[in-house]
Write an enzyme that holds these catalytic residues in place. Sequence first.
Site, mmCIF file in Angstrom:
data_model
loop_
_atom_site.group_PDB
_atom_site.id
_atom_site.type_symbol
_atom_site.label_atom_id
_atom_site.label_comp_id
_atom_site.label_asym_id
_atom_site.label_seq_id
_atom_site.Cartn_x
_atom_site.Cartn_y
_atom_site.Cartn_z
ATOM 1 N N TYR A 323 -32.835 -73.153 105.247
ATOM 2 C CA TYR A 323 -32.763 -74.353 104.406
ATOM 3 C C TYR A 323 -31.844 -75.394 105.020
ATOM 4 C CZ TYR A 323 -34.952 -71.471 100.802
ATOM 5 O OH TYR A 323 -35.800 -70.682 100.107
ATOM 6 N N GLU A 399 -23.073 -67.125 77.944
ATOM 7 C CA GLU A 399 -24.230 -67.852 77.396
ATOM 8 C C GLU A 399 -23.818 -69.114 76.640
ATOM 9 O OE1 GLU A 399 -26.166 -64.717 75.227
ATOM 10 O OE2 GLU A 399 -27.547 -64.307 76.893
#
Length: 427
Positions: A323, A399
């Site tokens: 990449y 979360e």
Amino acid sequence: MPHAALRPSSLAADIDRAAAELTPQLIAWRRDLHAHPELGNREFRTAQVVADHLRSLGMDEVRTEVAHTGVVALLKGGKPGPVVALRADMDALPVAEQVDVPFASKVRTEYNGEQVGVMHACGHDTHTAILMTVASVLAGLRARLCGTVKFIFQPAEEGPPEGERGGAELMIAEGALANPEVDAIFGLHVTSLLPSQVIGVRGGPLMASADQFRIQVRGRQTHGSAPWRGVDPIVTAAQVVMGLQTIVSRQIDVTHEPAVVTIGAIKGGVRDNIIPDEVQMIGTIRTFDEPMREQIHERVRATAEGIAKSARADCEVCIKRGYDVTVNDTQLTALMRPTLERVAGPGRLPPMPKVTGSEDFSCFQQQVPGMFFFVGVTPPDKDAGTAEPNHSPRFYVDEAALPLGVRALAHLTCDYLEAPAQVRRLE
Ligand code: NI
């Protein structure tokens, strides 16, 4: 050049209200995806969950099987305007989960001929759940949206299986950024490097290029008691390892950009008293600047070959480009920074250092102006400096951090869509 600061979109309050209402759904999606991770180019169930949801929202178009399992959807707003793309990656990693949560992954599969555990150890489950929630938020406001939003759910960010193509490069080749063309693209990554409720962004190079290299040192096998009768590739390889470390420390301008050269494996020999014929080494090169990347490739070759020659050994260097550098468009980042500051809140957008990991979001950024940013997920009671990193079997996501990702992408989208054209195209 000073920027005309973007005003918060007229939809700001509605975005926050919808994001709050959708949080239980966001968490439920994340846990479901977390319990059912799939490796790159095999995200069949994930893509189905995503496509079903996007269709249920009445998107103007939902394309599936883009770059194998990718999903691209279009939401046309009620008013004219530019096109913003939002990208989430969907793939998991061959890692056996060690986090003690009820929705921990128990999935196993075959990977390159081996049985492996599968885990969302990079957090792409959160990216997918966040973008599904953003789709809900923006679909609920579509009549008032000034432009079009393109949702890109991408497979195989961690790389496709051997012998296959995949990821951002293939999505672009299959038209993910066309029909309609995209004016700007945003994407995020959760990270253990930042605490929960904190966002990290920087203009210019953000994440590194990542190239693999392989060096084969060939000597001549002989008895370990009489090294002068052969050519020792082990001592030569040891010199090569040390020589390569002088590239970053002695041969490149470290004041321009940092770089990393790492040897990750050395293999050679079978027993104590035999000097073998050859030694193999593999490693990775990380850079933040394209000319430096070329320079390091040249130096790796010259250093390894020169050292081998001095030892009468042969040396073959093979460098495989991976990449490219993830470069945030500086104009776009300057334009959107106030949005992230506002969404995160005071003191929650600290200066972000460069990250030596890599991302194929860089492919999108080579086609259109793009901004990639980090969302912290280390819980408040843990130290982000020592938390288990992404890719660890113990990588843990707070979360409570995820609604910030939803709000960030939704506000970026609407602020950008509502910005006057001359502000968006500021040179
Ligand atoms: Ni990742």
